[in-house]
Design an enzyme around this catalytic site. Sequence first.
Site, PDB file in Angstrom:
ATOM      1  N   SER A  55      72.964 -22.912 -16.906  1.00 32.82           N
ATOM      2  CA  SER A  55      72.921 -24.227 -16.263  1.00 32.82           C
ATOM      3  C   SER A  55      74.146 -24.550 -15.417  1.00 32.82           C
ATOM      4  CB  SER A  55      72.751 -25.322 -17.325  1.00 32.82           C
ATOM      5  OG  SER A  55      73.804 -25.275 -18.268  1.00 32.82           O
ATOM      6  N   ASP A 336      77.189 -35.148 -18.019  1.00 32.76           N
ATOM      7  CA  ASP A 336      76.551 -35.383 -19.314  1.00 32.76           C
ATOM      8  C   ASP A 336      77.366 -34.720 -20.412  1.00 32.76           C
ATOM      9  OD1 ASP A 336      75.917 -32.675 -19.276  1.00 32.76           O
ATOM     10  OD2 ASP A 336      73.792 -32.960 -18.839  1.00 32.76           O
ATOM     11  N   HIS A 339      77.867 -30.827 -19.049  1.00 34.61           N
ATOM     12  CA  HIS A 339      77.928 -30.394 -17.652  1.00 34.61           C
ATOM     13  C   HIS A 339      78.843 -31.268 -16.800  1.00 34.61           C
ATOM     14  CE1 HIS A 339      73.819 -29.144 -19.091  1.00 34.61           C
ATOM     15  NE2 HIS A 339      74.301 -27.993 -18.661  1.00 34.61           N
TER      16      HIS A 339
END
Length: 362
Positions: A55, A336, A339
Amino acid sequence: MEKQQNLVFFIYFLSFFVLLTGFQVVQCSSHHHHHHHQHRFSSAGISKLFVFGDSYVDTGNNNKTVARSWKEPYGITFPGKPAGRFSDGRVLTDYVASFIGIKSGPVPYVLRNMGTDPLSNGMNFAYGGTGVFNTLTLDPNMTTQIDFLQQLLQDGVYTKDDLNSSMALVSAAGNDYTAYLAKNGTTEGLPAFITSVVNQLALNLKRIHELGIRKVVVTALEPLGCLPQRTASSFYQQCNETDNKAVDLHNLLLQQAVEKLNNESKDAGFVILDIHGAFLSLLKGQGAHPGISKFENPLKPCCVGVTNEFSCGSVDESGVKKYTVCENPELAFFWDDVHPAQEGWFEVYSALQASLSQIHLG
Ligand SMILES: *[C@@H]1O[C@H](CO)[C@@H](O)[C@H](O)[C@H]1NC(C)=O
Ligand SMILES: *[C@@H]1O[C@H](CO)[C@@H](O)[C@H](O)[C@H]1NC(C)=O
Ligand SMILES: *[C@@H]1O[C@H](CO)[C@@H](O)[C@H](O)[C@H]1NC(C)=O
Ligand SMILES: *[C@@H]1O[C@H](CO)[C@@H](O)[C@H](O)[C@H]1NC(C)=O
Ligand SMILES: *[C@@H]1O[C@H](CO)[C@@H](O)[C@H](O)[C@H]1NC(C)=O
Ligand SMILES: *[C@@H]1O[C@H](CO)[C@@H](O)[C@H](O)[C@H]1NC(C)=O
């Protein structure tokens, strides 16, 4: 209970099964002109970027119907709606692409037949939630991601010559450790597991290079103990040093592995991108612009669940959103619980200029 905590922490890397409601889209127009500058180091002689990992570099491969990267409020800063990135906007891939002079980032593998992006910029094979080994997601691990490129070579989509003027960006940001702990891996067994992760990562780097990609750039592991999920218990005041020690072992082994790969190859084609150092200096408020602490509290994320059970992007059964978004995402390092926000990635990228400028094909 310790295990439970670890599980809760790491599971968020995987970011699935999050359903969302409507959310007021906020465009952050001010303050971002610097993102559009063509960078002065951009002529590195690299024509294509191929991306592998998770990610931290995925720009749209995760399953659209379940991944939170495709749900609000992800993407509110750029491009203004959810677009498959685990951020309010751009991620590391976008900045590295701009560095080598590729205007739009390389097309995500799953979107390669949509005709929206040219294949000539390279391709992004990274899937959020994955690792070098199988994790808790069914998405393709790094070995399989490299298989995809090998297949495209066999199919003639890319040639050896293409790869000879290409760079690979490889991210292994911690999902293997997620899965290890979630599957009841012990603390005692962690050093041996870290060794096997780095060994597998080194095999992958070597294979990417052997396929013909001349520059293979791998990210160091970021300080996992400083991620919001680990610092929430101290109200975002303190990194977890136990976790960070394990990270140090990963990075030491990675450094040795890359040195060995470079010793064994003629062209010294392997480079570590030290996002670990960049995170740490930015989280201490130093960063690329010493003296200016641009992030209000760099450990505190912009988008959070209303309670522990929820995270950024959560909604309840009736569609009511169970998260809050800060007023100024550009003042947050983290978006978040795991991230970075766009501004965080931009500052990480800025901090990496010196090492990026060493990367060129001659
Ligand atoms: C995405 O997830 C949905 C729901 O679980 C599933 O039906 C679909 O097959 C998945 N798509 C892909 C490409 O994996
Ligand atoms: C990657 O995934 C494939 C398919 O699940 C599996 O066969 C293979 O063993 C995995 N590779 C590693 C290094 O774990
Ligand atoms: C790759 O490019 C370099 C520089 O142009 C050249 O010297 C080398 O022979 C090329 N390698 C392959 C495998 O084509
Ligand atoms: C991990 O251990 C717990 C308690 O010992 C057990 O309930 C759970 O099923 C185990 N999980 C796995 C994946 O083995
Ligand atoms: C840090 O994380 C470890 C597990 O990785 C945990 O046992 C410990 O309690 C944490 N320390 C703090 C201060 O939260
Ligand atoms: C790489 O080569 C240098 C110089 O020959 C040597 O000092 C070093 O120990 C080697 N490193 C590894 C990891 O093989």
